[in-house]
Design an enzyme around this catalytic site. Structure first.
Site, short mmCIF file in Angstrom:
data_model
loop_
_atom_site.label_atom_id
_atom_site.label_comp_id
_atom_site.label_asym_id
_atom_site.label_seq_id
_atom_site.Cartn_x
_atom_site.Cartn_y
_atom_site.Cartn_z
NE ARG A 53 19.42 -9.97 44.64
CZ ARG A 53 19.59 -9.38 45.82
NH1 ARG A 53 20.64 -9.64 46.54
NH2 ARG A 53 18.69 -8.54 46.30
CE LYS A 82 12.65 18.22 33.73
NZ LYS A 82 13.59 18.60 32.66
CG HIS A 131 12.51 -11.18 37.25
ND1 HIS A 131 13.49 -10.84 36.34
CD2 HIS A 131 12.96 -10.75 38.46
CE1 HIS A 131 14.49 -10.23 36.99
NE2 HIS A 131 14.19 -10.16 38.27
C1 NCD Z 1 13.10 -10.32 42.70
C2 NCD Z 1 12.27 -9.30 41.93
O1 NCD Z 1 12.66 -8.14 41.80
O2 NCD Z 1 11.24 -9.74 41.45
N1 NCD Z 1 14.41 -9.92 42.90
C3 NCD Z 1 15.34 -10.17 41.92
O3 NCD Z 1 15.25 -9.68 40.82
N2 NCD Z 1 16.34 -11.01 42.23
C4 NCD Z 1 12.46 -10.83 43.93
C5 NCD Z 1 11.99 -9.87 45.00
O4 NCD Z 1 12.11 -8.66 44.90
O5 NCD Z 1 11.51 -10.38 46.02
#
Ligand code: NCD
Length: 304
Positions: A53, A82, A131
């Site tokens: 996503r 590398k 995130h």
């Molecule tokens: C999440 C992540 O990568 O932190 N996914 C995302 O970006 N929608 C959650 C996960 O991987 O569980």
């Protein structure tokens, strides 16, 4: 706005500005209108960890705005094998593109990248860190589905220790005065810095090990995957995998207006029967990544 590294970079007014801008982007995000806002601009998506996503919605967002995309998904086919350092990769890629989206297994990698980049860095997940762009699309979803961003009770359920989406989300939700319940298996509790932050604001609800304890007072049930790849010991993972499952029986104990969110991917923490229930908002949530990332890209690359 220069870089997007953590939610601490976003005061409340900035968050609202991004969400309002994302709202305006919806017709273009849906393909009902076209835009040339970022024509001639290039976005680099460099992903050292798996993604579906986040990477695809960033790419869609850029292309819907008329821009181009370069990058890699998995460092196996790049000079990283590398022995090239992240610093050198960033120095170079920032010369090829007008902004860089970075996902990396190490916490702090995005912050480090800003020291070597001449263009904006967007943190698309740094290990078990943060995130922030996921949080903005989570907030966009919450506002769209409930009509507000404040005075809600959100129960974060699952791997709160290694799950980066919940680290960012808890902090952002507290900026709007929401109450946050923390439900995790033993050993996967929310990091103490985040818990202290919530406590300091008087917004920590219940911290417990069972969703049944909080469900009746929950407006938003935010489920997360147990982050298998971050466990030093797989025996530990086996102990907690499958411990929680959001299913119709659990939902029947919550308010009728409660919604269910999940950053996805899910493994088995939400039963597939839930997908057809009105509470399920996680696929809409995944779509919302497109308008929200369009808003961010246009704000960062000067198109707006
Ligand atoms: C999440 C992540 O990568 O932190 N996914 C995302 O970006 N929608 C959650 C996960 O991987 O569980």
């Amino acid at each position: 706005m220069r870089h997007v590294i953590t939610v601490h970079d976003f005061p409340v007014e900035k968050i609202i500005e991004v969400l309002d801008h994302a709202e305006e982007m919806l017709p273009v995000a849906r393909g009902e209108a076209t835009s040339d806002l970022l024509r001639g601009k290039i976005l680099a998506c460099i992903f050292y960890e798996p993604s579906t996503r986040t990477r695809l919605s960033f790419e869609t967002a850029m292309q819907r705005l008329g821009g181009g995309v370069i990058g890699f998904a998995g460092a196996e086919a790049t000079s990283v094998v590398k022995g090239e350092t992240l610093a050198d990769t960033i120095r170079m890629v920032s010369g090829y593109a007008d902004a860089v989206v970075l996902r990396h297994p190490r916490e702090g990698a995005a912050r480090l990248a800003t020291e070597f980049s001449g263009v904006p860095i967007l943190n698309a997940g740094d290990g078990a860190g943060q995130h922030p762009t996921q949080t903005l699309l989570d907030l966009f979803t919450i506002r769209k589905e409930t009509g507000r961003l404040e005075g809600l009770t959100i129960s974060l359920v699952g791997d709160l220790r290694y799950g980066r989406t919940v680290h960012s989300l808890a902090i952002a939700l507290s900026k709007f005065g929401n109450t946050i319940n923390l439900v995790s298996p033993e050993g996967l509790e929310m990091p103490s810095e985040v818990v202290s932050y919530l406590k300091g604001k008087g917004l920590l609800g219940k911290a417990c090990h069972s969703p049944e304890e909080v469900i009746s007072g929950t407006d938003i049930l935010y489920a997360t995957r147990i982050q298998k790849e971050r466990f030093p010991d797989l025996v530990e993972y086996e102990r907690v995998a499958g411990l929680y499952r959001v299913d119709p029986a659990l939902l029947s104990q919550g308010p009728e207006s409660m919604i269910v969110m999940h950053p996805l991917p899910r493994v088995n923490e939400i039963a597939s029967e839930v997908d057809e229930m009105p509470q399920a908002k996680y696929f809409q949530q995944a779509f919302n990544g497109v308008p929200v990332r369009m808003a961010l890209l246009s704000m960062l690359m000067g198109g707006k």
